[in-house]
Design a protein around this motif. Structure first.
Motif, PDB file in Angstrom:
ATOM      1  N   TRP A  50       1.706   2.821   3.405  1.00 53.17           N
ATOM      2  CA  TRP A  50       1.968   1.726   4.010  1.00 53.17           C
ATOM      3  C   TRP A  50       3.223   2.006   4.874  1.00 53.17           C
ATOM      4  CZ3 TRP A  50      -0.167   1.320  -0.585  1.00 53.17           C
ATOM      5  CH2 TRP A  50      -1.106   0.495  -0.715  1.00 53.17           C
ATOM      6  N   ARG A  68      -3.600   5.105   5.829  1.00 57.89           N
ATOM      7  CA  ARG A  68      -3.162   3.791   6.025  1.00 57.89           C
ATOM      8  C   ARG A  68      -4.295   3.049   5.094  1.00 57.89           C
ATOM      9  NH1 ARG A  68      -2.292  -1.012   6.019  1.00 57.89           N
ATOM     10  NH2 ARG A  68      -0.654  -2.157   7.013  1.00 57.89           N
ATOM     11  N   HIS A  69      -3.768   2.148   4.255  1.00 58.29           N
ATOM     12  CA  HIS A  69      -4.946   1.259   3.452  1.00 58.29           C
ATOM     13  C   HIS A  69      -4.982   0.023   4.132  1.00 58.29           C
ATOM     14  CE1 HIS A  69      -7.109   0.766   0.151  1.00 58.29           C
ATOM     15  NE2 HIS A  69      -6.703  -0.326  -0.340  1.00 58.29           N
ATOM     16  N   GLY A  70      -5.919   0.160   5.645  1.00 59.71           N
ATOM     17  CA  GLY A  70      -5.989  -1.091   6.179  1.00 59.71           C
ATOM     18  C   GLY A  70      -6.441  -0.642   7.591  1.00 59.71           C
ATOM     19  N   VAL A  71      -6.687  -1.389   8.370  1.00 62.34           N
ATOM     20  CA  VAL A  71      -7.003  -1.172   9.815  1.00 62.34           C
ATOM     21  C   VAL A  71      -6.171  -1.133  10.690  1.00 62.34           C
ATOM     22  CG1 VAL A  71      -8.123  -3.343  10.442  1.00 62.34           C
ATOM     23  CG2 VAL A  71      -8.836  -1.482  11.746  1.00 62.34           C
ATOM     24  N   GLY A  72      -4.942  -2.087  10.238  1.00 59.38           N
ATOM     25  CA  GLY A  72      -3.958  -2.200  11.212  1.00 59.38           C
ATOM     26  C   GLY A  72      -2.653  -1.180  10.568  1.00 59.38           C
ATOM     27  N   LEU A  95     -13.610  -3.573   6.903  1.00 61.27           N
ATOM     28  CA  LEU A  95     -13.387  -4.786   6.153  1.00 61.27           C
ATOM     29  C   LEU A  95     -13.461  -5.957   7.126  1.00 61.27           C
ATOM     30  CD1 LEU A  95     -11.059  -4.627   8.169  1.00 61.27           C
ATOM     31  CD2 LEU A  95      -9.369  -3.456   6.318  1.00 61.27           C
ATOM     32  N   ARG A 233      -2.265 -10.482  12.516  1.00 61.96           N
ATOM     33  CA  ARG A 233      -0.880 -10.189  12.410  1.00 61.96           C
ATOM     34  C   ARG A 233       0.017 -11.354  12.887  1.00 61.96           C
ATOM     35  NH1 ARG A 233      -2.582  -6.770   9.558  1.00 61.96           N
ATOM     36  NH2 ARG A 233      -2.220  -4.666   9.518  1.00 61.96           N
ATOM     37  N   HIS A 281      -1.782 -13.001   3.072  1.00 60.76           N
ATOM     38  CA  HIS A 281      -2.460 -11.737   3.597  1.00 60.76           C
ATOM     39  C   HIS A 281      -3.494 -11.268   2.708  1.00 60.76           C
ATOM     40  CE1 HIS A 281      -1.240  -8.299   6.428  1.00 60.76           C
ATOM     41  NE2 HIS A 281      -2.593  -8.220   6.055  1.00 60.76           N
ATOM     42  N   SER A 284      -8.711  -9.094   3.672  1.00 60.94           N
ATOM     43  CA  SER A 284      -9.460  -8.082   3.241  1.00 60.94           C
ATOM     44  C   SER A 284      -9.551  -7.963   1.790  1.00 60.94           C
ATOM     45  CB  SER A 284      -8.792  -6.739   3.900  1.00 60.94           C
ATOM     46  OG  SER A 284      -7.926  -6.484   3.240  1.00 60.94           O
ATOM     47  N   ARG A 290     -12.295  -3.569  -0.340  1.00 60.24           N
ATOM     48  CA  ARG A 290     -11.094  -2.576  -0.976  1.00 60.24           C
ATOM     49  C   ARG A 290     -11.667  -1.207  -1.450  1.00 60.24           C
ATOM     50  NH1 ARG A 290      -5.526  -4.240  -0.271  1.00 60.24           N
ATOM     51  NH2 ARG A 290      -6.219  -5.712   1.372  1.00 60.24           N
ATOM     52  N   MET A 293     -12.605   0.684   1.554  1.00 59.70           N
ATOM     53  CA  MET A 293     -11.289   1.342   2.267  1.00 59.70           C
ATOM     54  C   MET A 293     -10.793   2.434   1.377  1.00 59.70           C
ATOM     55  SD  MET A 293      -9.435  -2.467   2.866  1.00 59.70           S
ATOM     56  CE  MET A 293      -7.811  -1.947   3.066  1.00 59.70           C
TER      57      MET A 293
HETATM   58  C1  8YV Z   1      -4.309  -4.891   4.030  1.00 61.62           C
HETATM   59  C2  8YV Z   1      -4.785  -5.446   6.793  1.00 61.62           C
HETATM   60  O1  8YV Z   1      -4.358  -6.083   3.389  1.00 61.62           O
HETATM   61  O2  8YV Z   1      -6.463  -3.892   7.457  1.00 61.62           O
HETATM   62  C3  8YV Z   1      -5.312  -4.407   7.648  1.00 61.62           C
HETATM   63  O3  8YV Z   1      -4.681  -4.182   8.613  1.00 61.62           O
HETATM   64  O4  8YV Z   1      -3.994  -6.166   6.984  1.00 61.62           O
HETATM   65  C4  8YV Z   1      -5.225  -5.418   5.143  1.00 61.62           C
HETATM   66  O5  8YV Z   1      -6.528  -4.958   5.055  1.00 61.62           O
HETATM   67  C5  8YV Z   1      -2.802  -4.673   4.374  1.00 61.62           C
HETATM   68  O6  8YV Z   1      -2.872  -3.637   5.476  1.00 61.62           O
HETATM   69  C6  8YV Z   1      -2.167  -4.443   3.357  1.00 61.62           C
HETATM   70  O7  8YV Z   1      -3.006  -3.464   2.449  1.00 61.62           O
END
Ligand code: 8YV
Length: 325
Positions: A50, A68-72, A95, A233, A281, A284, A290, A293
């Motif tokens: 991240w 990146r553990h997430g879409v954003g 997610l 966000r 937050h 997801s 998870r 992801m």
């Molecule tokens: C995550 C998120 O919790 O996917 C995203 O963009 O905001 C979330 O899935 C966050 O990114 C921290 O891991």
């Protein structure tokens, strides 16, 4: 003996065996807490990460891919990654259901005052007159306004229209033909969505264009009875302005999973408001999302380590780019 490339994963991913099984044959996995990544950068080739900035890349000369553990991925410096020939991948799609579920949970929690109701049962019900005084509304026939009708927005819209019989209006930079056809979505300007919706859901990525996009002026267009939900966000909405309109009760309330600053500081005025439902937050955070992801991240890292580039789920800015390191 051939040394396998080193991959860093946060310990929270240990529970997803399927992800580890994708990487184990080709990588040496080290589970490292985020704060300790620094110590492992010299020889690392892949990582789930991240907030990756150039200073990290400069310490990681062998790094080929960050998943990146997430879409954003608004917290990562994509330009620096491209300059240093490091792929940035993310987890789109997997997610959307969990975030959409959470959006509905916030809509329902705000509308039916679930948080206050729980408190009432614990502290007051037995003492006072029977019956809970706070009235919600039926969702049937009300209007959901989606700001950002992409993958997640579509899932929110689907639940609202097919599950709750709501009307759907939306604003996006692109028209969504599928939502218009399948869900009867009506395309409107941002201002019209703010004005006509009973519930608004923000489902946009954070970009220079969307930062601060929902201003006080927009919030003041909302019906006095309307709620705004943000699972995208925090900085997309001007949070100071939101606090202002909420304190004046110019809108009915807000359900927020994301904030300008996370974690929310203890002295943040948002925490004093009664007409908000706040969650940390976690939209997801379901086992299904998870795990998916973690698998998505593992597949992207494995592809790069095998030389299959560009990897799946590389961010749009790097699509089609081939890096050799
Ligand atoms: C995550 C998120 O919790 O996917 C995203 O963009 O905001 C979330 O899935 C966050 O990114 C921290 O891991």
């Amino acid at each position: 003996m051939l040394v396998k490339p080193k991959v860093l994963l946060p310990p929270s991913l240990k529970r997803y065996r399927k992800a580890a099984e994708i990487l184990e044959p080709i990588a040496s996995i080290e589970y490292v807490r985020r704060g300790d990544y620094e110590k492992h950068l010299a020889d690392v080739e892949g990582m789930v990460g991240w907030g990756i900035k150039e200073e990290t890349l400069l310490k990681a000369p062998k790094l080929k891919v960050v998943a990146r553990h997430g879409v954003g991925y608004d917290d990562c410096d994509v330009e620096a990654m491209t300059k240093h020939k490091v792929y940035l991948t993310h987890t789109p799609g997997v997610l959307s259901d969990s975030v959409a579920d959470m959006t509905l949970a916030l809509i329902l929690a705000c509308n039916r005052k679930i948080v206050q109701a729980d408190k009432y049962v614990r502290e007051s019900w037995a003492k006072g007159p029977a019956g809970y005084p706070e009235h919600g509304v039926d969702l049937k026939g009300k209007t959901i306004g989606i700001i950002g009708l992409g993958r997640i927005g579509f899932e929110v819209a689907k639940r609202c229209v097919k599950g709750f019989d709501m009307k759907l209006v939306y604003y996006d930079v692109n028209r969504n033909a599928r939502a218009e056809k399948e869900l009867g979505a009506e395309f409107k300007t941002l201002e019209e969505v703010m004005k006509t919706s009973d519930f608004i859901s923000v489902n946009l990525p954070l970009t220079p264009e969307t930062r601060g996009m929902i201003t006080e002026k927009h919030l003041r267009l909302m019906k006095k009875t309307a709620y705004i939900i943000n699972t995208a966000r925090g900085p997309i909405i001007d949070q100071k302005a939101l606090v202002k309109v909420l304190s004046e009760k110019a809108i009915a309330g807000a359900g927020l999973d994301v904030f300008e600053k996370e974690p929310v500081p203890l002295d943040d005025p948002l925490l004093k408001l009664q007409n908000v439902v706040l969650t940390p937050h976690m939209a997801s955070v379901t086992y299904d999302a998870r795990e998916a992801m973690a698998i998505c991240n593992a597949e992207s890292i494995a592809a790069v380590l095998r030389g299959e580039v560009p990897p799946p789920n590389v961010v749009p800015e790097q699509q089609g780019m081939i890096f050799r390191k």
